[in-house]
Design an enzyme around this catalytic site. Structure first.
Site, short mmCIF file in Angstrom:
data_model
loop_
_atom_site.label_atom_id
_atom_site.label_comp_id
_atom_site.label_asym_id
_atom_site.label_seq_id
_atom_site.Cartn_x
_atom_site.Cartn_y
_atom_site.Cartn_z
CG ASP A 173 -2.00 1.07 1.15
OD1 ASP A 173 -2.52 1.33 0.05
OD2 ASP A 173 -2.30 1.68 2.21
CB SER A 197 -6.41 3.13 -0.34
OG SER A 197 -5.03 3.37 -0.48
CD GLN A 219 -4.04 1.02 -3.18
OE1 GLN A 219 -3.22 1.81 -3.59
NE2 GLN A 219 -4.02 0.54 -1.94
#
Length: 291
Positions: A207, A232, A282
């Site tokens: 991430d 995110s 993502q």
């Protein structure tokens, strides 16, 4: 093992407060909200602790619902969705202040043999030829970042040696580049042989930089310089082959699209000897600040 890695491992060592309910802590010093990779890794720890040891994580799908508050614990509730002969499925909800902040579905599989092929690993310089994460951050903090942003990066990345192949977006603001970036990463220190631990640490690291490729395509520096408001939205990973998070992994990232205030990043993570270990996708909010 450095003290920062020891601290991160402590954050991943969740407290079990009921059979399928766990409690996790967060960094509290300088981070205004909980780092998303930490929540994802902790949720995967919670799921994994309800699964037989002979089944390894093979995929996860997650949604970030609300910003996490680093000042209070996070409670993780695990639902045992399915226990099959080959596959085990778990659902995890992370809760703070009585509201869900994160949702994870994870699947685990009993090892079996089958068809085997993979794409070819892309070219990249050796990680030893690149500045260490600490060296780069010290230079970036002096040239590009405010003290507050540098402290935030230092805290979330202090356990991971993250080596950029190219300059990160915040160091090349205004330069439109190919929507692709590469970093090598590994933990600052050796880890135990627990496969779940390595999967969770790779989840944590995944991430950190995945949406960089979106920023590069527009010459933006992101939250670090304040020219993008971002967060995110969802995160998915598939674990293909065994790997160790304390050995060098190449994170090859690209962005096929950004539109509607959102940007998509996709990536492959390779072991140094060329095995495709993980695929990652993502999507995040990518809004240009007004005024």
């Amino acid at each position: 093992m450095n003290s920062e890695l020891d601290t991160l491992l402590g954050l991943l060592d969740l407290e079990r407060i009921e059979e399928d309910i766990f409690r996790g802590r967060s960094h509290t010093a300088v981070v205004p909200r909980v780092f998303g990779g930490q929540v994802a890794a902790q949720a995967l720890v919670a799921a994994g602790r309800t699964v037989p040891d002979d089944r390894g994580a093979h995929s996860l799908h997650a949604y970030f619902l609300r910003p996490g508050d680093p000042g209070v614990p996070i409670v993780y509730t695990v639902d045992r969705i399915r226990d099959g002969r080959s596959f085990t499925t778990r659902r995890v909800v992370a809760v703070q202040h009585g509201q869900p902040i994160f949702h994870l579905s994870a699947s685990f599989q009993l090892h079996e043999e089958g068809l085997d092929h993979q794409a070819e690993m892309p070219d990249a310089p050796d990680p030893e030829s690149l500045p260490s994460g600490d060296e780069r951050l010290a230079r970036y903090a002096e040239q590009y970042l405010s003290p507050q942003v540098a402290d935030r990066l230092r805290q979330t990345r202090s356990a991971i040696d993250l080596r950029y192949v190219q300059e990160p977006p915040f160091a090349t603001v205004g330069q439109v580049r190919e929507a692709r970036s590469q970093v090598w990463f590994r933990t600052y220190g050796k880890l135990a042989d627990d496969p779940l631990l390595h999967v969770c640490l790779a989840t944590y690291a995944s991430d950190m930089t995945l949406l960089d490729s979106v920023l590069l395509a527009h010459g933006r520096g992101g939250w670090a310089v304040g020219d993008i408001v971002g967060a995110s939205l969802d995160h998915a990973m598939w674990f293909h082959r065994p790997f160790r998070a304390d050995e060098w992994l190449l994170y090859d990232q690209e962005s096929p699209s950004s539109s509607g205030g959102r940007g998509l990043g996709q990536a492959r993570i390779w072991t140094r000897d060329g095995r495709l270990a993980i695929s990652v996708i993502q999507e995040g909010v990518m809004r240009v600040p007004r005024g």
